[in-house]
Design an enzyme around this catalytic site. Structure first.
Site, PDB file in Angstrom:
ATOM      1  N   LYS A 208       0.473  -4.646 -15.808  1.00  0.00           N
ATOM      2  CA  LYS A 208      -0.386  -5.631 -15.149  1.00  0.00           C
ATOM      3  C   LYS A 208      -1.815  -5.080 -15.063  1.00  0.00           C
ATOM      4  CE  LYS A 208      -1.124  -8.055 -10.820  1.00  0.00           C
ATOM      5  NZ  LYS A 208      -0.639  -8.446  -9.518  1.00  0.00           N
ATOM      6  N   GLU A 214       1.961   6.451 -15.946  1.00  0.00           N
ATOM      7  CA  GLU A 214       3.117   6.600 -16.838  1.00  0.00           C
ATOM      8  C   GLU A 214       2.923   5.781 -18.109  1.00  0.00           C
ATOM      9  OE1 GLU A 214       3.167   5.896 -13.661  1.00  0.00           O
ATOM     10  OE2 GLU A 214       4.836   6.887 -12.620  1.00  0.00           O
ATOM     11  N   GLY A 265       3.611  -7.620  -9.657  1.00  0.00           N
ATOM     12  CA  GLY A 265       4.323  -6.885 -10.707  1.00  0.00           C
ATOM     13  C   GLY A 265       5.812  -7.166 -10.720  1.00  0.00           C
ATOM     14  N   ARG A 266       6.442  -7.154  -9.559  1.00  0.00           N
ATOM     15  CA  ARG A 266       7.897  -7.346  -9.491  1.00  0.00           C
ATOM     16  C   ARG A 266       8.289  -8.822  -9.640  1.00  0.00           C
ATOM     17  NH1 ARG A 266       5.488  -5.333  -5.133  1.00  0.00           N
ATOM     18  NH2 ARG A 266       5.503  -6.436  -3.157  1.00  0.00           N
ATOM     19  N   GLU A 351      10.461  -2.846  -2.479  1.00  0.00           N
ATOM     20  CA  GLU A 351       9.002  -2.774  -2.611  1.00  0.00           C
ATOM     21  C   GLU A 351       8.355  -3.950  -1.868  1.00  0.00           C
ATOM     22  OE1 GLU A 351       6.437  -3.072  -6.455  1.00  0.00           O
ATOM     23  OE2 GLU A 351       6.747  -0.929  -6.211  1.00  0.00           O
ATOM     24  N   HIS A 382      35.605   3.192  -8.645  1.00  0.00           N
ATOM     25  CA  HIS A 382      36.131   4.538  -8.911  1.00  0.00           C
ATOM     26  C   HIS A 382      35.118   5.608  -8.544  1.00  0.00           C
ATOM     27  CE1 HIS A 382      39.682   2.852 -10.838  1.00  0.00           C
ATOM     28  NE2 HIS A 382      38.847   1.899 -11.233  1.00  0.00           N
ATOM     29  N   LYS A 494       0.700   8.676  -5.825  1.00  0.00           N
ATOM     30  CA  LYS A 494      -0.097   8.647  -7.057  1.00  0.00           C
ATOM     31  C   LYS A 494      -1.353   9.502  -6.888  1.00  0.00           C
ATOM     32  CE  LYS A 494       0.985   3.815  -8.338  1.00  0.00           C
ATOM     33  NZ  LYS A 494       0.405   2.492  -8.543  1.00  0.00           N
TER      34      LYS A 494
END
Ligand code: F6P
Length: 526
Positions: A208, A214, A265-266, A351, A382, A494
């Site tokens: 965005k 990253e 963003g999400r 978030e 399991h 950050k």
């Protein structure tokens, strides 16, 4: 918009009184014994999704009080403000209009531009961008030379498209492999690049902001790899999905698909960030995906609160978090295709609602987002279901099951029935429990669960399922009076990483706390 904080409403006090008097002891087994119609009363049909809420710790009284809470907190007004394009993300002075990305043309919806928004103008841009992006997706699908598509992005620029591409694998074009690289850990990118040839690869740089550490680090390395391998034609082999088209151009990418600051963003899977999905399932499939989500939007906007699935789920979340004190929710998709569903929901809910101050910045005296976690069933059974059945904490479980398998049942006879039987049995066991005087084999039971059922996992049903959860998160956030649409909590780390990185080269530990300094020195020791 002036509104009462939830814990100051009469309904909140009534809920607390009800909880103290009887709600705490509520037993779903007894409730089923007393009410033959409990399943009907506590289930809800919504577009593409059926929800059985009846194994939860709720009854008609608590539900009525929760609905009163929603009204007293102005939930309907808050919802309408979002759909009217008001700047409800007040800390960033932004509207929240991801729903526009899946809207059919405006005239059908009765929208009109108002003084506070420019919905009509935005909608025009949405349609033009969507058309261009889908044409591009079809072009890539038709291009036999492109065999590998690498999405480089993180957070909302990774989790949504990755989850959806995996979920709709049965609808995906043959001959196209989709890869998702998010981590700054170079091992991830290196592991993907090792298998690729530049001439057959398309990199989608999804960000965005086009500034995320990253993503920019991985994008630079991918471009360097492409050039070092003799790759020709950045315009054909790199595309950027971003609101910051200028930065993408500066980076050297001329093929760009934009979106807007009113898409969080999400919440961006519906925008250009959805391009990997559009390449996988095609333009028509992507439009079905949008239509499924739009159907859920219409349900959320139009259904009475008592028949409104996002509202019922969001209120249940508040009931569990603030009155029962449950601090987590386990997500159990009984579908291997939905294996990234829990990870996707973690960002969406934690978030959005992991906040400790209200919309005006005032500290809150009550809890907000629970911890979400989970794995697909039956794998989770399991691993950690032991704790869900017999541990000391109650963890509400949310099952998601799909009635019809994607594979032809005759190809793999019996699998799907066994899968569904296990989903039902786990929900049943959590509620029923089992008495055993010996202790070790005693199951307390009365452990709540919700069961979401899709007829089939299709682009439309997945779109509806995602939109359902976006709105459910909106509901609990609106009740708590927080801003569900910012994410300041990710900033501090950050900033500190920017300070630490050069120290890993210089060895300078001045001003650091003892632990960070000690670790840094250990990392640098020879
Ligand atoms: O880390 C926070 C965050 O801003 C998320 O909200 C977002 O989805 C992610 O980073 C990626 O951001 P971008 O798409 O701008 O690279």
């Amino acid at each position: 918009m002036k509104r009462l904080r939830c814990d100051q409403t009469p309904a909140w006090a009534a809920l607390q009184a009800y909880f103290d008097a009887s709600g705490r002891q509520f037993d779903a087994r007894a409730a089923f014994a007393q009410d033959a119609r409990r399943f009907e009363a506590f289930s809800q049909d919504a577009p593409h999704v059926f929800a059985d809420l009846s194994k939860n710790l709720i009854d008609a009284d608590s539900q009525a009080l929760l609905l009163a809470l929603a009204r007293q907190c102005g939930l309907e007004q808050q919802r309408d403000a979002m759909f009217a394009g008001e700047l409800i993300n007040s800390t960033e002075q932004r509207a929240v209009m991801h729903f526009l990305l899946r809207n059919p043309p405006l005239a059908q919806e009765g929208y009109a531009p108002s003084a506070t928004n420019n919905i009509a103008e935005a909608q025009g841009q949405v349609e033009a961008t969507l058309t261009a992006m889908l044409a591009y997706a079809e072009q890539v699908r038709a291009d036999a030379a492109i065999t590998d598509i690498v999405n480089i992005g993180i957070g909302g620029s990774d989790l949504g498209p990755q989850m959806a591409v995996l979920a709709l694998g049965e609808f995906a074009a043959a001959g196209k492999r989709l890869h998702f690289v998010s981590n700054i850990d170079g091992d991830e990118l290196a592991g993907v690049l090792r298998r690729l040839k530049p001439g057959n690869t398309l990199f989608l740089i999804a960000s965005k902001t086009f500034t995320t550490l990253e993503t920019m680090t991985n994008a630079r390395s991918a471009k360097a790899w492409f050039e070092a391998q003799g790759g020709q034609g950045i315009a054909r082999h790199f595309a950027a999905l971003t609101t910051n088209v200028a930065a993408a151009n500066d980076f050297g990418i001329s093929t760009t698909f934009g979106f807007w600051d009113w898409v969080g963003g999400r919440y961006s899977l519906w925008s250009a960030i959805g391009l990997p999905l559009a390449i996988a399932i095609g333009a028509a499939g992507f439009r079905e995906f949008l239509a499924g989500a739009h159907a859920m939007d219409a349900h959320f906007r139009g259904a009475a609160l008592e028949d409104n699935l996002p509202v019922r789920l969001g209120l249940l979340d508040v009931w569990y978090r603030n009155f029962h004190g449950f601090s987590s929710r386990s997500i159990a998709p009984y579908s291997s295709a939905l294996r990234r569903w829990p990870a996707y929901l973690q960002q969406l809910e934690m978030e959005s609602n992991g906040k400790r101050v209200d919309i005006d910045g005032q500290p809150l005296p009550f809890d907000t987002s629970p911890v979400l976690w989970g794995e697909p069933g039956t794998n989770g059974q399991h691993a950690y279901f032991q704790m869900l059945h017999q541990g000391t904490s109650v963890v509400p479980v949310e099952f998601v099951a799909v009635k019809q398998a994607a594979h032809a049942p005759n190809d793999l006879p019996g699998h799907h029935a066994k899968l569904l039987a296990n989903a039902l049995a786990q929900a049943q066991a959590l509620m029923r429990g089992k008495a055993d005087a010996g202790g070790h084999q005693d199951f307390p039971g009365n452990r709540p669960s919700t069961f979401l059922l899709l007829e089939q996992l299709t682009p439309a049903s997945l779109g509806a399922l995602i939109a359902l959860h976006e709105h459910r998160v909106f509901v609990s956030g609106a009740i708590w009076g927080i801003n569900s649409f910012d994410q300041w909590g990710v900033e501090l780390g950050k900033v500190l990483a920017r300070d630490i990185e050069p120290r890993l080269h210089s060895g300078d530990v001045s001003g650091l706390d003892g632990s960070t300094a000690g670790l840094l020195q250990r990392l640098l020791s020879t």
